[in-house]
Write an enzyme that holds these catalytic residues in place. Structure first.
Site, PDB file in Angstrom:
ATOM      1  N   GLU A 170      21.743 105.082  42.820  1.00 29.10           N
ATOM      2  CA  GLU A 170      22.751 105.864  43.526  1.00 29.10           C
ATOM      3  C   GLU A 170      24.158 105.348  43.238  1.00 29.10           C
ATOM      4  O   GLU A 170      25.098 106.127  43.017  1.00 29.10           O
ATOM      5  CB  GLU A 170      22.497 105.829  45.035  1.00 29.10           C
ATOM      6  CG  GLU A 170      21.129 106.353  45.445  1.00 29.10           C
ATOM      7  CD  GLU A 170      20.091 105.255  45.583  1.00 29.10           C
ATOM      8  OE1 GLU A 170      19.167 105.428  46.403  1.00 29.10           O
ATOM      9  OE2 GLU A 170      20.193 104.223  44.879  1.00 29.10           O
ATOM     10  N   GLY A 198      21.618  91.690  50.184  1.00 26.99           N
ATOM     11  CA  GLY A 198      22.571  92.787  50.305  1.00 26.99           C
ATOM     12  C   GLY A 198      23.127  92.967  51.698  1.00 26.99           C
ATOM     13  O   GLY A 198      24.338  93.116  51.888  1.00 26.99           O
ATOM     14  N   ARG A 199      22.261  92.953  52.727  1.00 30.13           N
ATOM     15  CA  ARG A 199      22.738  93.192  54.088  1.00 30.13           C
ATOM     16  C   ARG A 199      23.460  91.981  54.668  1.00 30.13           C
ATOM     17  O   ARG A 199      23.979  92.054  55.787  1.00 30.13           O
ATOM     18  CB  ARG A 199      21.578  93.628  54.981  1.00 30.13           C
ATOM     19  CG  ARG A 199      20.420  92.660  55.057  1.00 30.13           C
ATOM     20  CD  ARG A 199      19.207  93.308  55.729  1.00 30.13           C
ATOM     21  NE  ARG A 199      18.007  92.473  55.667  1.00 30.13           N
ATOM     22  CZ  ARG A 199      17.199  92.390  54.622  1.00 30.13           C
ATOM     23  NH1 ARG A 199      17.487  93.057  53.515  1.00 30.13           N
ATOM     24  NH2 ARG A 199      16.118  91.649  54.648  1.00 30.13           N
ATOM     25  N   GLU A 237      15.771  96.547  58.661  1.00 29.30           N
ATOM     26  CA  GLU A 237      15.368  96.188  57.309  1.00 29.30           C
ATOM     27  C   GLU A 237      14.897  94.738  57.258  1.00 29.30           C
ATOM     28  O   GLU A 237      13.989  94.398  56.490  1.00 29.30           O
ATOM     29  CB  GLU A 237      16.524  96.397  56.323  1.00 29.30           C
ATOM     30  CG  GLU A 237      16.107  96.222  54.864  1.00 29.30           C
ATOM     31  CD  GLU A 237      17.157  96.712  53.884  1.00 29.30           C
ATOM     32  OE1 GLU A 237      17.045  97.866  53.435  1.00 29.30           O
ATOM     33  OE2 GLU A 237      18.088  95.942  53.570  1.00 29.30           O
ATOM     34  N   LYS A 291      11.926 105.150  46.567  1.00 27.45           N
ATOM     35  CA  LYS A 291      12.872 105.199  45.451  1.00 27.45           C
ATOM     36  C   LYS A 291      12.142 105.339  44.120  1.00 27.45           C
ATOM     37  O   LYS A 291      12.617 106.042  43.209  1.00 27.45           O
ATOM     38  CB  LYS A 291      13.748 103.949  45.469  1.00 27.45           C
ATOM     39  CG  LYS A 291      14.654 103.869  46.689  1.00 27.45           C
ATOM     40  CD  LYS A 291      15.355 102.540  46.799  1.00 27.45           C
ATOM     41  CE  LYS A 291      16.450 102.382  45.777  1.00 27.45           C
ATOM     42  NZ  LYS A 291      17.264 101.180  46.008  1.00 27.45           N
TER      43      LYS A 291
END
Length: 505
Positions: free
Chosen positions: A198, A251-252, A337, A478
């Site tokens: 994305e 990432g988070r 998550e 995904k």
């Protein structure tokens, strides 16, 4: 005295369930036990858990659970940079970005921050020409963290206009650049692996937008934020405009790293340093405070009490400050998550509920939308209120007084309830809430708040025996989407196959 985790959980479940009113009436020291003010540099954060059903007995039993689950040792391993993410065989070192961790990792983070600060200065000094707009492209943690912090702290900034785009829907990108001048826009591409479908699709479209806007060298206005600098270079971005960060930063948890580049641009380097310092102060609190006064751990005790013994499947967070309107979205990813798992670290089945569904909104809007269910519905939902003592807007201070009185009144009403001969107008009460009161929404305070939520999430995971640092659950959908996008034949169920046909894919 029970020693095994299962026996301790049974003791917690068997603990007498006094009402909140009785808990206050029976313990004059309750507020001192469950309400604590933490100094964060020049600001304070007040954490009030007194309107939860925790009491001294429950806190003592959760302390036993912490010992049985080796919380102290796991925390120390985590904060020292050990390979605590066992499923991926690596450390989780976002605290090193703030200054706590293995010496080599802290040194590397400091070096990467200096590199980022130099690039911020270069943009400020006009090395890229007259830059007025920053287009930050990422997804998940690469977008949610920067978007939250910029929205909270940079509303009155005149440094740069910043737009954050995550959704692959072209409408999102179109809206973001609607008022941007391509010649004055710097595009930051945030992807840990630099393979995120994305993000790279949006980046490709942004390059085309620059080109169509008359920019002769669109690649000259790109910056990469990544843990895979070689892939960014292969993609065409000059090495001098690649800002790396460690692959051990998830990432988070990455807003503290070079993913925070748009935050540093919008705040300035000094503001970003204060943001990191606030988080470090919370790291130090988490590392040293005893469990009964350790705010992330005490919050985890309350979380687990409600999910494990009261059957609460959701937890609601309401920001009584417009600047924190994106905090519930941020917490959804951080908590669900991280802890939305069904197996333990060793791969065995998790036999207990894991993370509750995190949701929320903004007060006072939410009062007229969802609070009906909170007050009179059949679901028991722990509620968290987040507010700031000081405002910065130019309007009458009556606005802020009304905001805070509404915030505090909701917690009081959830607890006390109101009896009525008319059952339609009766409030059961005894509904739990916690309140977090910042002095102000400033870089240090927000940094401390986000670090608090990170450590709370970690403590919840350790007490359940799960790994909060992987996220394999996001991959299957995904993979299937990629196969559809490549027009590969797949063994799809009849419904999915019919949808593909109906959409003309």
């Amino acid at each position: 005295m029970p020693h095994s985790a299962d026996a301790i959980w049974q003791s917690i479940a068997d603990h007498p369930r006094a009402t909140l009113a009785d808990l206050f009436a029976g313990d004059a020291g309750r507020l001192d036990m469950l309400s604590h003010r933490i100094a964060i540099g020049g600001t304070d954060v007040l954490f009030d858990f007194a309107k939860t059903h925790l009491d001294a007995g429950l806190i003592g039993m959760f302390g036993q659970l912490a010992e049985a689950m080796h919380l102290a040792g796991m925390r120390d391993q985590f904060l020292s940079g050990a390979k605590i993410n066992t499923s991926e065989d690596r450390a989780s070192e976002h605290p090193a970005e703030r200054g706590m961790g293995a010496a080599d990792s802290v040194d590397q983070a400091t070096m990467f921050h200096a590199r980022m600060a130099a690039l911020v200065e270069a943009v400020d000094e006009g090395v890229f020409g007259e830059i007025r707009h920053i287009l930050h492209i990422g997804i998940g943690g690469s977008a949610l963290g920067p978007k939250l912090v910029i929205d909270a702290l940079c509303r009155d900034s005149d440094r740069y206009d910043v737009a954050v785009v995550a959704n692959v829907d072209g409408e999102a990108l179109s809206e973001a650049v609607a008022n941007f001048d391509p010649a004055k826009t710097l595009v930051a591409i945030a992807s840990k692996t630099f393979t995120t479908t994305e993000t790279l699709m949006n980046a490709t479209s942004a390059i085309e937008w620059l080109r169509e806007g008359g920019v002769e060298d669109p690649y000259g206005q790109l910056v990469a934020l990544t843990a895979a600098p070689d892939k960014a270079a292969e993609w065409g971005i000059d090495e001098t405009r690649i800002l790396p960060f460690s692959e051990t930063v998830g990432g988070r948890y990455s807003v503290w790293s070079s993913i925070g580049f748009p935050v540093a641009l919008a705040l300035g380097n000094e503001g970003f340093a204060a943001f990191l310092a606030g988080a470090l102060a919370m790291d130090q609190h988490f590392a040293t405070a005893p469990w009964e006064r350790n705010m992330p751990v005490l919050a985890a005790f309350a979380d687990l009490y409600y999910t494990q013994t009261r059957g609460c499947q959701t937890r609601a967070a309401f920001a009584y400050d417009e600047r924190l309107r994106l905090l519930p979205d941020y917490l959804q990813q951080l908590e669900m998550e991280s802890n939305g798992k069904r197996v333990k670290r060793d791969g065995s089945a998790l036999t207990r509920p894991s993370a509750p569904i995190t949701w929320g909104g903004v007060g006072t809007d939410a009062q007229h939308a969802v609070f009906q269910l909170l007050h009179q519905g059949t679901h028991l939902i722990p509620v968290e209120f987040i507010a700031a003592r000081l405002s910065v807007h130019e309007f009458d201070e009556a606005h802020h007084r009304a905001l805070l009185t509404n915030c505090f009144a909701q917690g009081a009403a959830l607890m006390q309830g109101k009896a009525s001969d008319d059952p339609q107008r009766s409030y059961p009460g005894d509904r739990p809430s916690a309140t977090i009161l910042l002095d102000s929404v400033d870089p240090a305070g927000l940094g401390a708040l986000l670090a608090f939520y990170e450590h709370r999430t970690f403590a919840n995971a350790m007490l359940l025996g799960i790994n909060p640092f992987d996220q394999f659950g996001v991959e299957l959908g995904k993979e299937i989407a990629k196969s559809m996008g490549n027009r590969q034949s797949g063994d799809f169920d009849p419904s999915t196959a019919a949808l593909i046909e109906a959409a003309g894919l």
